[in-house]
Design a protein around this motif. Sequence first.
Motif, mmCIF file in Angstrom:
data_model
loop_
_atom_site.group_PDB
_atom_site.id
_atom_site.type_symbol
_atom_site.label_atom_id
_atom_site.label_comp_id
_atom_site.label_asym_id
_atom_site.label_seq_id
_atom_site.Cartn_x
_atom_site.Cartn_y
_atom_site.Cartn_z
ATOM 1 N N VAL A 138 34.424 48.107 44.030
ATOM 2 C CA VAL A 138 33.869 47.954 43.436
ATOM 3 C C VAL A 138 33.107 47.038 43.018
ATOM 4 O O VAL A 138 33.267 46.232 42.218
ATOM 5 N N ASP A 139 31.870 46.734 43.730
ATOM 6 C CA ASP A 139 30.659 45.035 44.028
ATOM 7 C C ASP A 139 30.284 45.621 42.079
ATOM 8 O O ASP A 139 29.603 44.309 42.230
ATOM 9 N N GLY A 140 30.259 46.492 41.707
ATOM 10 C CA GLY A 140 29.169 46.301 40.925
ATOM 11 C C GLY A 140 30.520 45.225 39.507
ATOM 12 O O GLY A 140 29.957 45.016 38.751
ATOM 13 N N ALA A 141 31.499 45.263 39.764
ATOM 14 C CA ALA A 141 32.371 43.999 38.719
ATOM 15 C C ALA A 141 32.780 43.080 39.185
ATOM 16 O O ALA A 141 33.220 42.389 38.738
ATOM 17 N N VAL A 142 31.791 42.175 39.971
ATOM 18 C CA VAL A 142 31.592 41.099 40.670
ATOM 19 C C VAL A 142 31.366 40.419 39.351
ATOM 20 O O VAL A 142 32.408 39.355 39.049
ATOM 21 N N VAL A 156 45.950 35.273 38.686
ATOM 22 C CA VAL A 156 44.656 35.595 38.024
ATOM 23 C C VAL A 156 43.689 34.943 39.225
ATOM 24 O O VAL A 156 42.855 35.650 40.168
ATOM 25 N N TYR A 157 43.341 33.350 39.430
ATOM 26 C CA TYR A 157 42.396 33.437 39.895
ATOM 27 C C TYR A 157 42.536 33.304 41.265
ATOM 28 O O TYR A 157 41.321 33.404 41.808
ATOM 29 N N GLN A 158 43.320 33.309 42.329
ATOM 30 C CA GLN A 158 42.915 33.453 43.507
ATOM 31 C C GLN A 158 42.938 34.874 43.538
ATOM 32 O O GLN A 158 42.381 34.726 44.683
ATOM 33 N N GLU A 159 43.221 36.304 42.915
ATOM 34 C CA GLU A 159 42.817 37.331 43.332
ATOM 35 C C GLU A 159 41.378 37.165 42.865
ATOM 36 O O GLU A 159 40.445 38.188 43.599
ATOM 37 N N ALA A 160 40.586 36.822 41.422
ATOM 38 C CA ALA A 160 38.774 36.323 41.578
ATOM 39 C C ALA A 160 38.591 36.000 42.981
ATOM 40 O O ALA A 160 37.641 36.122 43.854
ATOM 41 N N GLN A 161 39.102 34.448 43.240
ATOM 42 C CA GLN A 161 38.412 34.000 44.702
ATOM 43 C C GLN A 161 38.972 34.879 45.801
ATOM 44 O O GLN A 161 37.298 34.509 45.915
ATOM 45 N N TYR A 162 39.590 35.690 45.886
ATOM 46 C CA TYR A 162 39.538 35.986 47.399
ATOM 47 C C TYR A 162 38.638 37.686 46.796
ATOM 48 O O TYR A 162 37.595 38.048 48.065
ATOM 49 N N ALA A 163 38.998 37.855 45.755
ATOM 50 C CA ALA A 163 37.578 39.590 45.479
ATOM 51 C C ALA A 163 36.163 38.643 45.948
ATOM 52 O O ALA A 163 35.193 39.777 46.392
ATOM 53 N N MET A 164 35.388 38.023 45.040
ATOM 54 C CA MET A 164 34.412 36.523 45.665
ATOM 55 C C MET A 164 34.027 36.996 47.194
ATOM 56 O O MET A 164 32.789 36.981 47.099
ATOM 57 N N VAL A 165 35.383 36.312 48.250
ATOM 58 C CA VAL A 165 35.190 36.310 49.143
ATOM 59 C C VAL A 165 34.407 37.914 49.831
ATOM 60 O O VAL A 165 33.980 38.057 51.275
ATOM 61 N N ARG A 166 35.815 38.383 49.439
ATOM 62 C CA ARG A 166 35.513 39.749 49.715
ATOM 63 C C ARG A 166 34.029 40.720 49.790
ATOM 64 O O ARG A 166 33.597 41.311 50.507
ATOM 65 N N PHE A 167 33.501 40.524 48.705
ATOM 66 C CA PHE A 167 32.358 41.120 47.877
ATOM 67 C C PHE A 167 30.915 40.355 49.321
ATOM 68 O O PHE A 167 29.552 40.838 48.680
ATOM 69 N N ASN A 168 30.983 39.113 48.626
ATOM 70 C CA ASN A 168 30.212 38.014 48.898
ATOM 71 C C ASN A 168 29.853 37.177 50.581
ATOM 72 O O ASN A 168 28.996 36.328 50.196
ATOM 73 N N PHE A 170 30.588 34.899 52.729
ATOM 74 C CA PHE A 170 30.241 32.482 52.574
ATOM 75 C C PHE A 170 29.915 32.573 51.921
ATOM 76 O O PHE A 170 30.357 31.314 50.682
ATOM 77 N N LYS A 171 29.611 32.969 51.431
ATOM 78 C CA LYS A 171 28.809 32.913 49.470
ATOM 79 C C LYS A 171 29.956 32.597 48.828
ATOM 80 O O LYS A 171 29.213 31.838 47.093
ATOM 81 N N GLY A 172 30.559 33.907 48.727
ATOM 82 C CA GLY A 172 31.762 33.741 47.475
ATOM 83 C C GLY A 172 32.007 32.891 47.721
ATOM 84 O O GLY A 172 33.529 32.583 46.469
ATOM 85 N N LEU A 173 32.593 31.509 48.839
ATOM 86 C CA LEU A 173 33.216 30.402 48.562
ATOM 87 C C LEU A 173 32.418 29.596 47.726
ATOM 88 O O LEU A 173 32.715 28.096 47.878
ATOM 89 N N GLN A 174 31.609 30.172 46.708
ATOM 90 C CA GLN A 174 30.792 28.656 46.179
ATOM 91 C C GLN A 174 31.934 27.635 45.117
ATOM 92 O O GLN A 174 31.539 26.580 44.378
ATOM 93 N N PHE A 175 33.156 28.746 44.706
ATOM 94 C CA PHE A 175 33.833 28.055 43.927
ATOM 95 C C PHE A 175 34.638 26.545 44.257
ATOM 96 O O PHE A 175 35.341 26.275 43.344
#
Length: 353
Positions: A138-142, A156-168, A170-175
Motif C-alpha cells: 500500500v504505497d499510498g500509506a508512505v 516501530v521505527y524498524q518497521e517504518a525504516q523497512y517500509a521506506m526502503v521497500r517502497f522507495n 535506495f531513496k528510502g534510506l534517507q533516514f
Amino acid sequence: MLISSVHFLFIIFIVMLSLVILLFMIVLLYNFREYTASVRTAGWLKVIDEKISGVIVYAEDEVPEHKQFEHLSGNASFRNMLLEKLVDSEKKFSGSAKDKIRSLFKDYHLRNESVNKLKQKKPHLIARGIHELTVMDVDGAVPEISRFLSHPSVQVYQEAQYAMVRFNGFKGLQFLDTFPSRISEWQQLRLLLSIPVLPAGCEAVIEKWLDSINTTVVVFSFKLIRKFQLLALYPKIISLFSTSSAEVRIKAVQTMTALENPETVPYLAGIYDSQPEDVRMEILNAIRVSKDQCCTDLLKRELSESVHPGIKVNAAQALSELGHHEYLSALAGSENASEELTQIIKYALQEKV
C-alpha cells in the motif's frame, strides 16, 4: 455453648462450600469460553483458507461464491484474522498468486484495519499495522508510515525504516542522514535485501554516511559497498583507518578485501603495526584469503615474536594457507619452540589437512 460452637462451624462450612462451588463455576465458565473461542477460531480459519484457496486456484470470474465468508466479512475480529492470514500467505507465494492475495486485501478494504492500528498507543499494534501495509504494497500509506521513523519504540521505527526502503528503494534510506540509534544486524540485512539496484550518483550519499558518528550507519554503508562493488569509494575506505572505532577498521579491512583491489594487501601490510590487536587479526585473515606471498616475512615474524595467541594462530593459519608447510614443521620441531607455539602450528597444519 456447645450448640453455639457447632452452629458457628456449620456456617463456616457452608461459606467454604459456597466458595468452592463458586470457584468451580468460574473455572468451568472460563474453560467453556476458551473452548468456544477455540472452536470459533478453527471454524473461521477454515472459512478463510477456503476463500484464499479459491481465489488463488480459480480465475477471477470463476471463483466460487462463499456465502459464509461474505457473512463473516463484516465482523471486526474475523477481518483481523483474515488480515493476519493474508499477510502470512503473501510471503509464501509469488507471481499471480501474490497479486490475487493483495487483490483480496483491497476488495475487502482491509487497509482500514491496518491504518487503524497506526492510531493505537501500543507499539506492537503500530508495528503490526506498518508491516501489514508494507507487505500488501500500500504505497499510498508512505506519508503516514514515515512519521514513525523517529518513534521511541525500536519495534516501530524498524518497521517504518523497512517500509521506506521497500517502497522507495535506495531513496528510502534517507533516514540514515541523521539516524542516532543503533541499527541491528538483522535490520541491516532486511534493508540490504530490499535494495535491488542503486541509482546513479549514489556514491556521494554513501560517502556522507561513511562519515556518520553512528557506527552502525558506517557498517551498513560498507555492506552496500561490498554488495554493489562500489570501487569508486576505495580511497574513502582507506581514510577510515584513522577513526578511533576498531569495529569500523575491521569492517573496512573486510570491505577492501571484498573489492579485490591488487593494492589492498600491500597497503594493509604497511599499516599493520599501527593497528590494535583485533584489526591486526582481521588483516592477517585478509592476507590468508588473498594468498599473497608478499606478506610472508610479516607472517613469520608474528608467529615467532607476537605475545598474543590469537595473532600467532592467525599467522600460522595464513602461512599454512600460503603453502609454507615445511617451514612450519621445522619451526615446530626446533628445540627453541615453546609448547604453545608447537600446539598452534600443529593445529594450523591439521586444519589445512
